[in-house]
Write a protein that holds these residues in place. Structure first.
Motif, PDB file in Angstrom:
ATOM      1  N   ARG A 148     -10.835 -10.276   1.943  1.00 26.02           N
ATOM      2  CA  ARG A 148      -9.757 -10.087   1.049  1.00 26.02           C
ATOM      3  C   ARG A 148      -8.507 -10.429   2.097  1.00 26.02           C
ATOM      4  O   ARG A 148      -8.130  -9.698   3.149  1.00 26.02           O
ATOM      5  CB  ARG A 148      -9.563  -8.752   0.632  1.00 26.02           C
ATOM      6  CG  ARG A 148      -8.242  -8.414  -0.437  1.00 26.02           C
ATOM      7  CD  ARG A 148      -8.171  -7.150  -0.787  1.00 26.02           C
ATOM      8  NE  ARG A 148      -9.300  -6.676  -1.640  1.00 26.02           N
ATOM      9  CZ  ARG A 148      -9.193  -6.827  -2.949  1.00 26.02           C
ATOM     10  NH1 ARG A 148      -8.168  -7.232  -3.408  1.00 26.02           N
ATOM     11  NH2 ARG A 148     -10.295  -6.275  -3.675  1.00 26.02           N
ATOM     12  N   LEU A 149      -7.920 -11.478   1.534  1.00 31.64           N
ATOM     13  CA  LEU A 149      -6.747 -11.880   2.458  1.00 31.64           C
ATOM     14  C   LEU A 149      -5.617 -11.322   1.653  1.00 31.64           C
ATOM     15  O   LEU A 149      -5.275 -11.202   0.671  1.00 31.64           O
ATOM     16  CB  LEU A 149      -6.550 -13.549   2.198  1.00 31.64           C
ATOM     17  CG  LEU A 149      -7.751 -14.420   3.025  1.00 31.64           C
ATOM     18  CD1 LEU A 149      -7.600 -15.720   2.421  1.00 31.64           C
ATOM     19  CD2 LEU A 149      -7.559 -14.152   4.646  1.00 31.64           C
ATOM     20  N   ILE A 150      -4.836 -10.520   2.675  1.00 28.12           N
ATOM     21  CA  ILE A 150      -3.609  -9.896   2.597  1.00 28.12           C
ATOM     22  C   ILE A 150      -2.466 -10.653   2.886  1.00 28.12           C
ATOM     23  O   ILE A 150      -2.507 -11.205   4.051  1.00 28.12           O
ATOM     24  CB  ILE A 150      -3.843  -8.361   2.583  1.00 28.12           C
ATOM     25  CG1 ILE A 150      -3.672  -8.375   4.140  1.00 28.12           C
ATOM     26  CG2 ILE A 150      -4.744  -7.904   1.799  1.00 28.12           C
ATOM     27  CD1 ILE A 150      -3.832  -6.682   4.543  1.00 28.12           C
TER      28      ILE A 150
ATOM     29  N   MET B 213       0.808  -1.167  -0.040  1.00 27.17           N
ATOM     30  CA  MET B 213       0.035  -0.027  -0.148  1.00 27.17           C
ATOM     31  C   MET B 213       0.778   1.387   0.009  1.00 27.17           C
ATOM     32  O   MET B 213       0.470   2.234  -0.691  1.00 27.17           O
ATOM     33  CB  MET B 213      -0.901   0.149   1.358  1.00 27.17           C
ATOM     34  CG  MET B 213      -2.082   0.808   1.263  1.00 27.17           C
ATOM     35  SD  MET B 213      -3.038   0.634  -0.320  1.00 27.17           S
ATOM     36  CE  MET B 213      -4.138  -0.724   0.212  1.00 27.17           C
ATOM     37  N   ARG B 214       1.969   1.242   0.862  1.00 24.37           N
ATOM     38  CA  ARG B 214       2.841   2.401   0.807  1.00 24.37           C
ATOM     39  C   ARG B 214       3.205   2.950  -0.619  1.00 24.37           C
ATOM     40  O   ARG B 214       3.774   4.058  -0.695  1.00 24.37           O
ATOM     41  CB  ARG B 214       3.849   2.436   1.887  1.00 24.37           C
ATOM     42  CG  ARG B 214       4.708   1.442   1.497  1.00 24.37           C
ATOM     43  CD  ARG B 214       6.158   1.368   2.567  1.00 24.37           C
ATOM     44  NE  ARG B 214       7.136   0.638   1.919  1.00 24.37           N
ATOM     45  CZ  ARG B 214       7.272  -0.574   2.426  1.00 24.37           C
ATOM     46  NH1 ARG B 214       6.025  -1.018   3.172  1.00 24.37           N
ATOM     47  NH2 ARG B 214       8.222  -1.243   2.031  1.00 24.37           N
ATOM     48  N   ASP B 215       3.410   1.914  -1.524  1.00 24.63           N
ATOM     49  CA  ASP B 215       3.906   2.218  -2.749  1.00 24.63           C
ATOM     50  C   ASP B 215       2.804   2.644  -3.999  1.00 24.63           C
ATOM     51  O   ASP B 215       3.368   2.754  -4.986  1.00 24.63           O
ATOM     52  CB  ASP B 215       5.075   1.626  -3.306  1.00 24.63           C
ATOM     53  CG  ASP B 215       6.336   1.413  -2.480  1.00 24.63           C
ATOM     54  OD1 ASP B 215       6.661   2.355  -1.849  1.00 24.63           O
ATOM     55  OD2 ASP B 215       6.784   0.218  -2.206  1.00 24.63           O
ATOM     56  N   LEU B 216       1.807   2.660  -3.562  1.00 22.86           N
ATOM     57  CA  LEU B 216       0.693   2.696  -4.520  1.00 22.86           C
ATOM     58  C   LEU B 216      -0.174   4.223  -4.252  1.00 22.86           C
ATOM     59  O   LEU B 216      -0.159   4.571  -3.084  1.00 22.86           O
ATOM     60  CB  LEU B 216      -0.492   1.496  -4.154  1.00 22.86           C
ATOM     61  CG  LEU B 216      -0.045   0.265  -4.547  1.00 22.86           C
ATOM     62  CD1 LEU B 216      -0.977  -0.813  -4.201  1.00 22.86           C
ATOM     63  CD2 LEU B 216       0.259   0.351  -5.816  1.00 22.86           C
ATOM     64  N   THR B 217      -0.416   4.635  -5.465  1.00 21.04           N
ATOM     65  CA  THR B 217      -1.195   5.732  -5.409  1.00 21.04           C
ATOM     66  C   THR B 217      -2.474   5.681  -6.479  1.00 21.04           C
ATOM     67  O   THR B 217      -2.491   4.503  -7.028  1.00 21.04           O
ATOM     68  CB  THR B 217      -0.379   6.730  -6.319  1.00 21.04           C
ATOM     69  OG1 THR B 217      -0.089   6.535  -7.544  1.00 21.04           O
ATOM     70  CG2 THR B 217       0.919   7.393  -5.265  1.00 21.04           C
ATOM     71  N   VAL B 218      -3.140   6.570  -6.575  1.00 21.68           N
ATOM     72  CA  VAL B 218      -4.122   6.305  -7.807  1.00 21.68           C
ATOM     73  C   VAL B 218      -3.869   7.558  -8.849  1.00 21.68           C
ATOM     74  O   VAL B 218      -3.289   8.699  -8.449  1.00 21.68           O
ATOM     75  CB  VAL B 218      -5.714   6.709  -7.262  1.00 21.68           C
ATOM     76  CG1 VAL B 218      -5.953   5.503  -6.400  1.00 21.68           C
ATOM     77  CG2 VAL B 218      -5.945   7.959  -6.471  1.00 21.68           C
TER      78      VAL B 218
ATOM     79  N   ILE C 174      -8.173  -9.220   5.760  1.00 20.67           N
ATOM     80  CA  ILE C 174      -7.598  -9.966   7.005  1.00 20.67           C
ATOM     81  C   ILE C 174      -6.258 -10.586   6.573  1.00 20.67           C
ATOM     82  O   ILE C 174      -6.123 -11.045   5.332  1.00 20.67           O
ATOM     83  CB  ILE C 174      -8.322 -10.999   7.405  1.00 20.67           C
ATOM     84  CG1 ILE C 174      -9.907 -10.649   7.777  1.00 20.67           C
ATOM     85  CG2 ILE C 174      -7.975 -11.955   8.392  1.00 20.67           C
ATOM     86  CD1 ILE C 174     -10.913 -11.872   8.094  1.00 20.67           C
ATOM     87  N   SER C 175      -5.239 -10.461   7.367  1.00 18.84           N
ATOM     88  CA  SER C 175      -3.909 -10.955   6.719  1.00 18.84           C
ATOM     89  C   SER C 175      -4.399 -12.592   6.642  1.00 18.84           C
ATOM     90  O   SER C 175      -4.798 -13.086   7.453  1.00 18.84           O
ATOM     91  CB  SER C 175      -2.724 -10.383   7.811  1.00 18.84           C
ATOM     92  OG  SER C 175      -2.624 -11.592   9.051  1.00 18.84           O
ATOM     93  N   PHE C 176      -3.484 -12.994   5.875  1.00 21.56           N
ATOM     94  CA  PHE C 176      -3.527 -14.561   5.565  1.00 21.56           C
ATOM     95  C   PHE C 176      -2.927 -15.026   6.820  1.00 21.56           C
ATOM     96  O   PHE C 176      -3.400 -16.286   7.147  1.00 21.56           O
ATOM     97  CB  PHE C 176      -2.598 -14.788   4.101  1.00 21.56           C
ATOM     98  CG  PHE C 176      -2.594 -16.263   4.027  1.00 21.56           C
ATOM     99  CD1 PHE C 176      -3.807 -16.963   3.160  1.00 21.56           C
ATOM    100  CD2 PHE C 176      -1.598 -17.186   4.538  1.00 21.56           C
ATOM    101  CE1 PHE C 176      -3.862 -18.206   2.806  1.00 21.56           C
ATOM    102  CE2 PHE C 176      -1.720 -18.372   4.220  1.00 21.56           C
ATOM    103  CZ  PHE C 176      -2.380 -19.042   3.304  1.00 21.56           C
ATOM    104  N   GLU C 177      -1.861 -14.806   7.224  1.00 18.18           N
ATOM    105  CA  GLU C 177      -1.084 -15.308   8.616  1.00 18.18           C
ATOM    106  C   GLU C 177      -2.004 -15.437   9.633  1.00 18.18           C
ATOM    107  O   GLU C 177      -2.145 -16.537  10.356  1.00 18.18           O
ATOM    108  CB  GLU C 177       0.031 -14.591   8.604  1.00 18.18           C
ATOM    109  CG  GLU C 177       0.721 -15.009  10.001  1.00 18.18           C
ATOM    110  CD  GLU C 177       1.083 -16.662   9.865  1.00 18.18           C
ATOM    111  OE1 GLU C 177       1.295 -17.192   8.744  1.00 18.18           O
ATOM    112  OE2 GLU C 177       1.200 -17.396  11.010  1.00 18.18           O
TER     113      GLU C 177
END
Ligand SMILES: [Zn+2]
Length: 196
Positions: A190-192, A101-106, A171-174
């Motif tokens: 959505r698993l992340i 997420m930190r490297d994404l923009t719109v 939710i985190s997959f882990e």
């Protein structure tokens, strides 16, 4: 009802399903025990260990299902930058790579400076909309600047669209694996990849 146990245990997270076993939300052990004690939910997955109410002992729940509630909350997908990123599955629509997420923009596909000239509409009419915004990594975004795609020889990975549905829960997959939630994360989740 007062459930007793360590604070960490009572606050630990529980996946709440409806009576058709579809995930509704994430709650706490404390609330889940209250639901179980008042026969509004039943445990589906339990962990090792116990919590106490004044009169009862309960296994620690990890997944519960609400009794007699088989609905599923419908929610219109709010237009937001975050939801544009989720719609595009966190994949840059220019280079095709997935980023955190930190490297994404719109990015506005048709830039502000060219919107009126290209579309014949003013900026209030569709400029910041599902159809003119895509998820872009910050490198592609800065390389694109104020250019149009054909000026760069770029193409979109997917045509942008207005989504009718996005998962409510991220939710985190882990975590889902660790807590036995995975079998119930087939819908609305959505698993992340995250250690959270
Ligand atoms: Zn990119």
């Amino acid at each position: 009802m007062n459930a007793t146990g360590t604070v960490a245990t009572l606050n630990s997270e529980v996946l709440v399903l409806n009576s058709a076993f579809l995930p509704l939300r994430i709650s706490t052990v404390k609330e889940a025990i209250c639901l179980i004690a008042s026969e509004r939910a039943k445990p589906v997955v339990e962990e090792d260990g116990y919590v106490h109410s004044p009169s009862m002992i309960y296994r620690i729940p990890s997944v519960v299902s609400v009794i007699g509630y088989n609905k599923f909350p419908k929610r219109k997908v709010a237009f937001s930058k975050l939801n544009v990123i989720y719609r595009d599955d966190m994949v840059c629509q220019y280079c095709g790579s997935r980023f955190s997420m930190r490297d994404l923009t719109v990015d506005h596909i048709i830039p502000r400076s060219k919107w009126e000239q290209v579309t014949g509409k003013d900026l209030r009419n569709g400029f910041s909309s599902w159809l003119n915004l895509v998820c872009a990594c910050r490198w592609c975004n800065s390389r694109k600047g104020n250019k149009l795609l054909h000026e760069l020889g770029w193409a979109l990975l997917n045509q942008p669209y207005e989504p009718e549905y996005l998962p409510h829960l991220v939710i985190s997959f882990e975590k889902a694996r660790r807590k036995g939630w995975l079998p119930y994360c087939t819908f609305n989740v959505r698993l992340i990849n995250s250690r959270v």
